[in-house]
Write a protein that holds these residues in place. Structure first.
Motif, mmCIF file in Angstrom:
data_model
loop_
_atom_site.group_PDB
_atom_site.id
_atom_site.type_symbol
_atom_site.label_atom_id
_atom_site.label_comp_id
_atom_site.label_asym_id
_atom_site.label_seq_id
_atom_site.Cartn_x
_atom_site.Cartn_y
_atom_site.Cartn_z
ATOM 1 N N VAL A 9 0.818 -1.123 -0.047
ATOM 2 C CA VAL A 9 -0.028 0.074 -0.046
ATOM 3 C C VAL A 9 0.999 1.221 -0.162
ATOM 4 O O VAL A 9 1.902 1.315 0.968
ATOM 5 C CB VAL A 9 -0.868 -0.018 1.442
ATOM 6 N N PRO A 10 0.641 2.022 -1.060
ATOM 7 C CA PRO A 10 1.539 3.417 -0.887
ATOM 8 C C PRO A 10 1.463 3.959 0.334
ATOM 9 O O PRO A 10 0.097 4.118 0.900
ATOM 10 C CB PRO A 10 0.986 4.102 -2.043
ATOM 11 N N LYS A 11 2.489 5.051 0.442
ATOM 12 C CA LYS A 11 2.539 5.573 1.873
ATOM 13 C C LYS A 11 1.607 6.879 1.534
ATOM 14 O O LYS A 11 1.683 7.585 0.456
ATOM 15 C CB LYS A 11 3.735 6.166 2.015
ATOM 16 N N TRP A 12 0.562 7.266 2.392
ATOM 17 C CA TRP A 12 -0.149 8.388 2.310
ATOM 18 C C TRP A 12 0.619 9.829 2.590
ATOM 19 O O TRP A 12 1.307 9.888 3.570
ATOM 20 C CB TRP A 12 -1.510 8.547 3.283
ATOM 21 N N GLU A 13 0.777 10.654 1.821
ATOM 22 C CA GLU A 13 1.313 11.953 2.043
ATOM 23 C C GLU A 13 0.209 12.925 2.394
ATOM 24 O O GLU A 13 -0.310 13.464 1.409
ATOM 25 C CB GLU A 13 2.057 12.317 0.696
ATOM 26 N N PRO A 14 0.256 13.507 3.526
ATOM 27 C CA PRO A 14 -0.872 14.320 4.269
ATOM 28 C C PRO A 14 -0.490 15.735 3.519
ATOM 29 O O PRO A 14 0.337 15.904 3.276
ATOM 30 C CB PRO A 14 -0.377 14.367 5.586
ATOM 31 N N PRO A 15 -1.685 16.237 3.077
ATOM 32 C CA PRO A 15 -1.476 17.613 2.559
ATOM 33 C C PRO A 15 -1.057 18.671 3.487
ATOM 34 O O PRO A 15 -0.906 18.352 4.644
ATOM 35 C CB PRO A 15 -3.068 17.893 2.067
ATOM 36 N N ALA A 16 -0.187 19.636 3.105
ATOM 37 C CA ALA A 16 0.069 20.548 3.833
ATOM 38 C C ALA A 16 -1.106 21.315 4.928
ATOM 39 O O ALA A 16 -2.116 21.504 4.409
ATOM 40 C CB ALA A 16 0.746 21.897 3.245
ATOM 41 N N SER A 224 -8.342 12.932 13.223
ATOM 42 C CA SER A 224 -8.092 14.253 12.984
ATOM 43 C C SER A 224 -7.404 14.242 11.676
ATOM 44 O O SER A 224 -6.338 13.447 11.478
ATOM 45 C CB SER A 224 -7.597 14.973 14.058
ATOM 46 N N GLN A 225 -7.655 14.914 10.808
ATOM 47 C CA GLN A 225 -7.320 15.020 9.664
ATOM 48 C C GLN A 225 -6.872 16.316 9.007
ATOM 49 O O GLN A 225 -7.352 17.621 9.324
ATOM 50 C CB GLN A 225 -8.129 14.562 8.293
ATOM 51 N N PRO A 226 -5.572 16.541 8.225
ATOM 52 C CA PRO A 226 -5.079 17.870 7.935
ATOM 53 C C PRO A 226 -5.916 19.024 7.047
ATOM 54 O O PRO A 226 -5.656 20.154 7.215
ATOM 55 C CB PRO A 226 -3.862 17.741 7.127
ATOM 56 N N GLN A 279 -5.959 24.970 0.686
ATOM 57 C CA GLN A 279 -6.476 23.630 0.625
ATOM 58 C C GLN A 279 -7.650 23.195 -0.305
ATOM 59 O O GLN A 279 -7.854 21.958 -0.273
ATOM 60 C CB GLN A 279 -6.752 23.286 2.153
ATOM 61 N N VAL A 280 -8.175 24.033 -0.904
ATOM 62 C CA VAL A 280 -9.139 23.746 -1.663
ATOM 63 C C VAL A 280 -9.156 22.696 -2.750
ATOM 64 O O VAL A 280 -10.198 22.097 -3.180
ATOM 65 C CB VAL A 280 -9.765 25.227 -2.431
ATOM 66 N N ASN A 281 -7.938 22.571 -3.232
ATOM 67 C CA ASN A 281 -7.606 21.427 -4.240
ATOM 68 C C ASN A 281 -7.025 20.113 -3.524
ATOM 69 O O ASN A 281 -6.665 19.413 -4.580
ATOM 70 C CB ASN A 281 -6.520 22.229 -5.396
ATOM 71 N N SER A 282 -7.049 20.035 -2.412
ATOM 72 C CA SER A 282 -6.482 18.792 -1.726
ATOM 73 C C SER A 282 -7.589 17.786 -1.641
ATOM 74 O O SER A 282 -8.806 17.869 -1.383
ATOM 75 C CB SER A 282 -6.215 19.010 -0.376
ATOM 76 N N LEU A 283 -7.199 16.559 -1.748
ATOM 77 C CA LEU A 283 -8.274 15.421 -1.402
ATOM 78 C C LEU A 283 -8.349 15.325 0.090
ATOM 79 O O LEU A 283 -7.249 15.112 0.762
ATOM 80 C CB LEU A 283 -7.788 14.087 -2.077
ATOM 81 N N ARG A 284 -9.408 15.182 0.609
ATOM 82 C CA ARG A 284 -9.535 15.284 2.164
ATOM 83 C C ARG A 284 -10.020 13.636 2.436
ATOM 84 O O ARG A 284 -11.172 13.382 2.226
ATOM 85 C CB ARG A 284 -10.652 16.128 2.750
ATOM 86 N N VAL A 285 -8.966 12.978 3.011
ATOM 87 C CA VAL A 285 -9.185 11.689 3.304
ATOM 88 C C VAL A 285 -9.340 11.273 4.922
ATOM 89 O O VAL A 285 -8.609 11.987 5.610
ATOM 90 C CB VAL A 285 -7.833 10.660 2.808
ATOM 91 N N GLY A 286 -10.462 10.653 5.258
ATOM 92 C CA GLY A 286 -10.660 10.589 6.808
ATOM 93 C C GLY A 286 -10.975 9.268 7.019
ATOM 94 O O GLY A 286 -11.198 8.289 6.323
ATOM 95 N N ILE A 287 -11.057 9.082 8.438
ATOM 96 C CA ILE A 287 -11.319 7.728 8.996
ATOM 97 C C ILE A 287 -12.487 7.980 10.100
ATOM 98 O O ILE A 287 -12.074 8.813 10.849
ATOM 99 C CB ILE A 287 -10.099 6.713 9.612
ATOM 100 N N TYR A 288 -13.337 7.143 10.227
ATOM 101 C CA TYR A 288 -14.625 7.522 11.167
ATOM 102 C C TYR A 288 -15.069 6.158 11.708
ATOM 103 O O TYR A 288 -14.858 5.017 11.044
ATOM 104 C CB TYR A 288 -15.641 7.933 10.433
#
Length: 378
Positions: A9-16, A224-226, A279-288
């Motif tokens: 699984v590729p490493k997730w790179e969190p958005p700034a 919590s997500q960036p 951040q408007v062009n970032s993919l927001r990935v979360g876990i719930y």
């Protein structure tokens, strides 16, 4: 908690993180490491009461999920949510399961009530289908993912229920019986993503990914997500942003718990909006993780709580519509206790659209449970 190697699984790179000066809400932080000592547990119970009766949201640290496990789950969530759309189709919820209220798999592409840019993958804690198929990259890691799911249920949620029992001054067994393992068909763990909206979609939806709402269950637990997008309706009547804090859980109260406490613990109104400009062009990935009471549990105020009795919160919020958990979720699906709370957005006919209430068949209430007066189903 144990970690695992994650070579496939590729490493997730969190958005700034955002540099914007946002109006953040100041939430109570609950340090669950205080739970282990009987004296500090009492202090934690008082903080728990304050957080969830005043704000309905809290941050949670000392939860016991290691950084390694957290990072691996984010890797898996990102890999799952960035699958090719065609590859997701075999793992979508079936129409039959969807009608039964079985929240499992990917949402149906283009389904009612969501932007097409929103997607999620649900994993049930008590899945009636024992041979459920999962995406190939997730299969080698599913056993470890289940351990995370069960840890949240059996450790973190259990602590919340005991703290709630302390706050209400009732035996902890009374609370634990409401959430017995295997007795909820709709308790699940979710990977979710919000892809950037086009300018046209943003304009039509009034800048909303998800409208102001309250969750259905008892506790909703978010990693919590960036990418900032979550806003909470503050008691001042203004929506405030939730600040990103690494490796911190964000927890809120749902409507089931509001019903079970006579409104003392109110379900908090929150929404998901367009992220700030940087951040408007970032993919927001979360876990719930979504906590639910037992399917057959009747959602009425706890009996024999001196706290509820003293505060006058021992009466049903809606005496004409009493539900167990399964019935309540079905009613919620069709619009019961689902008012329009986005009062601060423009609504020009022919310009703005609202896909979020499609399929509702019940008349919406004017307001939300204990937050405002309840109106019965018409």
């Amino acid at each position: 908690m144990a970690t695992m190697e994650n070579k496939a699984v590729p490493k997730w790179e969190p958005p700034a993180t955002t540099k914007e000066n946002l109006d953040y809400i100041d939430l109570v932080n609950l340090d669950l490491s205080k739970f282990e000592n009987p004296e500090t547990r009492k202090e934690l119970a008082r903080e728990f009461f304050t957080a969830f009766t005043q704000d309905g949201f809290a941050t949670v640290t000392g939860h016991g999920i290691s950084k390694e496990v957290w990072d691996t789950q984010m890797d898996l969530a990102n890999a799952t949510m960035t699958m090719d759309p065609a590859a997701k189709v075999p793992y979508e919820v079936t129409p039959e399961e969807d009608k039964q209220g079985i929240y499992v798999g990917f949402k149906t592409a283009g389904g009612l009530g969501f932007h097409k840019e929103i997607d999620f993958y649900n994993m049930l804690l008590s899945d009636p289908k024992v041979d459920r198929k999962h995406p190939p990259h997730l299969v080698p890691h599913y056993a470890e993912t289940q351990k995370v799911m069960l840890y949240i249920r059996d450790v973190i949620q259990r602590k919340f229920l005991i703290l709630l029992a302390m706050a209400l001054e009732i035996p902890e067994e009374a609370l634990l019986r409401t959430h017995e393992p295997g007795q909820s068909s709709s308790e699940y763990y979710r990977y979710m993503s919000y892809a950037p909206l086009t300018p046209e979609a943003t304009r039509k939806a009034r800048g909303l990914f998800m409208p102001a709402h309250a969750d259905w269950g008892t506790f909703s637990i978010l990693f919590s997500q960036p990418v900032c997008a979550l806003q909470i309706l503050h008691k001042s009547g203004v929506f405030k942003w939730v600040e990103y804090k690494p490796y911190t859980l964000i927890v809120n109260i749902g409507q089931a718990l509001e019903l079970m406490t006579g409104g003392l613990f109110p379900a908090t109104i929150h929404r998901v909006v367009t992220p700030p400009p940087d951040q408007v062009n970032s993919l927001r990935v979360g876990i719930y993780y979504f906590s639910r009471p037992n399917d057959d549990y009747t959602l009425l105020p706890f009996e024999d709580s001196p706290v509820l009795e003293k505060l006058g919160k021992d009466k049903p919020l809606d005496s004409l519509a009493t539900y167990n958990t399964v019935q309540f979720l079905e009613a919620k699906k069709h619009g019961y206790l689902k008012p329009d709370l986005d009062f601060d957005r423009p609504r020009e006919n022919g310009v703005h659209s609202d896909p979020f209430r499609e399929g509702d068949t019940f008349a919406p209430t004017d307001k939300l449970l204990a937050t405002i007066a309840v109106k019965t189903i018409s």
